[in-house]
Design an enzyme around this catalytic site. Structure first.
Site, PDB file in Angstrom:
ATOM      1  N   ASP A  74       0.879  -1.154   0.000  1.00  0.00           N
ATOM      2  CA  ASP A  74       0.000   0.000   0.000  1.00  0.00           C
ATOM      3  C   ASP A  74       0.920   1.208   0.000  1.00  0.00           C
ATOM      4  O   ASP A  74       1.952   1.194   0.667  1.00  0.00           O
ATOM      5  CB  ASP A  74      -0.910  -0.008   1.233  1.00  0.00           C
ATOM      6  CG  ASP A  74      -2.165   0.811   0.983  1.00  0.00           C
ATOM      7  OD1 ASP A  74      -2.705   0.770  -0.137  1.00  0.00           O
ATOM      8  OD2 ASP A  74      -2.598   1.528   1.903  1.00  0.00           O
ATOM      9  N   TYR A 159       0.999  11.122  -8.403  1.00  0.00           N
ATOM     10  CA  TYR A 159       1.358  12.464  -7.956  1.00  0.00           C
ATOM     11  C   TYR A 159       2.794  12.849  -8.337  1.00  0.00           C
ATOM     12  O   TYR A 159       3.297  13.873  -7.877  1.00  0.00           O
ATOM     13  CB  TYR A 159       1.181  12.566  -6.433  1.00  0.00           C
ATOM     14  CG  TYR A 159      -0.238  12.323  -5.970  1.00  0.00           C
ATOM     15  CD1 TYR A 159      -1.104  13.383  -5.723  1.00  0.00           C
ATOM     16  CD2 TYR A 159      -0.729  11.024  -5.782  1.00  0.00           C
ATOM     17  CE1 TYR A 159      -2.409  13.164  -5.309  1.00  0.00           C
ATOM     18  CE2 TYR A 159      -2.028  10.783  -5.373  1.00  0.00           C
ATOM     19  CZ  TYR A 159      -2.865  11.857  -5.135  1.00  0.00           C
ATOM     20  OH  TYR A 159      -4.161  11.633  -4.724  1.00  0.00           O
ATOM     21  N   LYS A 180      14.445   7.670 -10.470  1.00  0.00           N
ATOM     22  CA  LYS A 180      13.367   7.561  -9.475  1.00  0.00           C
ATOM     23  C   LYS A 180      13.446   6.205  -8.770  1.00  0.00           C
ATOM     24  O   LYS A 180      13.386   6.132  -7.544  1.00  0.00           O
ATOM     25  CB  LYS A 180      11.994   7.737 -10.131  1.00  0.00           C
ATOM     26  CG  LYS A 180      10.863   7.578  -9.127  1.00  0.00           C
ATOM     27  CD  LYS A 180       9.478   7.595  -9.732  1.00  0.00           C
ATOM     28  CE  LYS A 180       8.475   7.125  -8.698  1.00  0.00           C
ATOM     29  NZ  LYS A 180       7.113   6.985  -9.217  1.00  0.00           N
TER      30      LYS A 180
HETATM   31  P1  IMP Z   1      -2.095   1.738  -4.152  1.00  0.00           P
HETATM   32  O1  IMP Z   1      -1.786   1.094  -5.464  1.00  0.00           O
HETATM   33  O2  IMP Z   1      -3.415   1.425  -3.563  1.00  0.00           O
HETATM   34  O3  IMP Z   1      -0.974   1.572  -3.181  1.00  0.00           O
HETATM   35  O4  IMP Z   1      -2.249   3.295  -4.488  1.00  0.00           O
HETATM   36  C1  IMP Z   1      -1.258   4.178  -4.303  1.00  0.00           C
HETATM   37  C2  IMP Z   1      -1.603   5.526  -4.899  1.00  0.00           C
HETATM   38  O5  IMP Z   1      -0.651   6.445  -4.354  1.00  0.00           O
HETATM   39  C3  IMP Z   1      -1.414   5.571  -6.405  1.00  0.00           C
HETATM   40  O6  IMP Z   1      -2.620   5.513  -7.083  1.00  0.00           O
HETATM   41  C4  IMP Z   1      -0.755   6.931  -6.616  1.00  0.00           C
HETATM   42  O7  IMP Z   1      -1.727   7.908  -6.776  1.00  0.00           O
HETATM   43  C5  IMP Z   1      -0.037   7.214  -5.329  1.00  0.00           C
HETATM   44  N1  IMP Z   1       1.371   6.801  -5.447  1.00  0.00           N
HETATM   45  C6  IMP Z   1       1.981   5.743  -4.879  1.00  0.00           C
HETATM   46  N2  IMP Z   1       3.270   5.658  -5.261  1.00  0.00           N
HETATM   47  C7  IMP Z   1       3.457   6.686  -6.102  1.00  0.00           C
HETATM   48  C8  IMP Z   1       4.581   7.114  -6.865  1.00  0.00           C
HETATM   49  O8  IMP Z   1       5.682   6.536  -6.877  1.00  0.00           O
HETATM   50  N3  IMP Z   1       4.383   8.194  -7.620  1.00  0.00           N
HETATM   51  C9  IMP Z   1       3.216   8.874  -7.685  1.00  0.00           C
HETATM   52  N4  IMP Z   1       2.142   8.509  -7.024  1.00  0.00           N
HETATM   53  C10 IMP Z   1       2.257   7.424  -6.226  1.00  0.00           C
END
Ligand code: IMP
Length: 199
Positions: A74, A159, A180
């Site tokens: 997450d 983001y 990155k």
């Molecule tokens: P997850 O896949 O439920 O963990 O969602 C994480 C959310 O956080 C993603 O949809 C992105 O909007 C944001 N996020 C997580 N990691 C990154 C990153 O490396 N760059 C930009 N946004 C990120």
């Protein structure tokens, strides 16, 4: 906990890109990686109140239903001046359409409306590994920086176009993806995971 050579690890994510990345990372260690979609596992609702709670919830459900080791993550953007928002709601702020242009505007609007001048921010990634009995271990990585508006760069996702890591001038949307990956929250969490659980 250690992942024994020859074991199967279910990646509790329906994101094919994530599963592929984890497959590449783990295949040299003799660990078979399977995606949750491939196994027909349902995606549980993310009802936790922290990155760790959500990652643990996803990993445990996948491990208990597949009777194997399972890994879930997450992640999100944390802005201390906004009380940690969007945090665990980072994906949800993009709405049904996953429109992060809109989500980034919301971050900017809230900072202005609340008269905040501290644009410090960080990305956080929490990984949870569950064994087949549901016993979990958590690994967390973060990258600190600050926000800049308007968004710049089209190379990343989410983001990235408003996030500038400490010591850098370009946003994560502008820099080389390799650069990155070398410093990202996800890379750091995976490094901890690899050191702790791979033999
Ligand atoms: P997850 O896949 O439920 O963990 O969602 C994480 C959310 O956080 C993603 O949809 C992105 O909007 C944001 N996020 C997580 N990691 C990154 C990153 O490396 N760059 C930009 N946004 C990120």
């Amino acid at each position: 906990m250690k992942l024994p050579h020859g074991s199967t690890l279910v990646v509790a994510s329906h994101n094919a890109g994530k599963v592929r990345e984890i497959f590449a990372l783990l295949s040299p260690f003799g660990i078979a990686v399977k995606g949750a979609a491939e196994l027909g596992l349902a995606e549980p609702e993310e009802t936790g109140e922290s990155f760790a709670e959500n990652a643990i919830l996803k990993a445990r459900v996948a491990a208990l239903t597949s009777h194997s080791y399972a890994l879930a993550d997450d992640s999100g953007l944390v802005v201390p001046a906004l009380g940690g928002a969007p945090g665990i709601y980072s994906a949800r702020w993009g709405g049904e359409a996953r429109d992060f242009g809109l989500a980034m505007k919301k971050v900017q609007r809230l900072l202005v409306e609340l008269n905040k001048h501290d644009y410090a921010a960080k990305f956080v990634c929490t990984l949870a590994l569950s064994d087949p009995a549901g016993i979990t271990e958590v690994f967390e990585g973060e990258v600190r920086g600050h926000l800049e508006f308007p968004p710049r760069g089209a190379r990343g996702f989410g983001y990235d176009p408003i996030f500038v890591a400490t010591g850098m001038k370009e946003t994560f949307g502008e820099i080389d993806p390799e650069a990155k990956h070398a410093i990202s929250h996800r890379a750091k969490a995976f490094e901890k995971f690899s050191k702790a659980v791979l033999l």
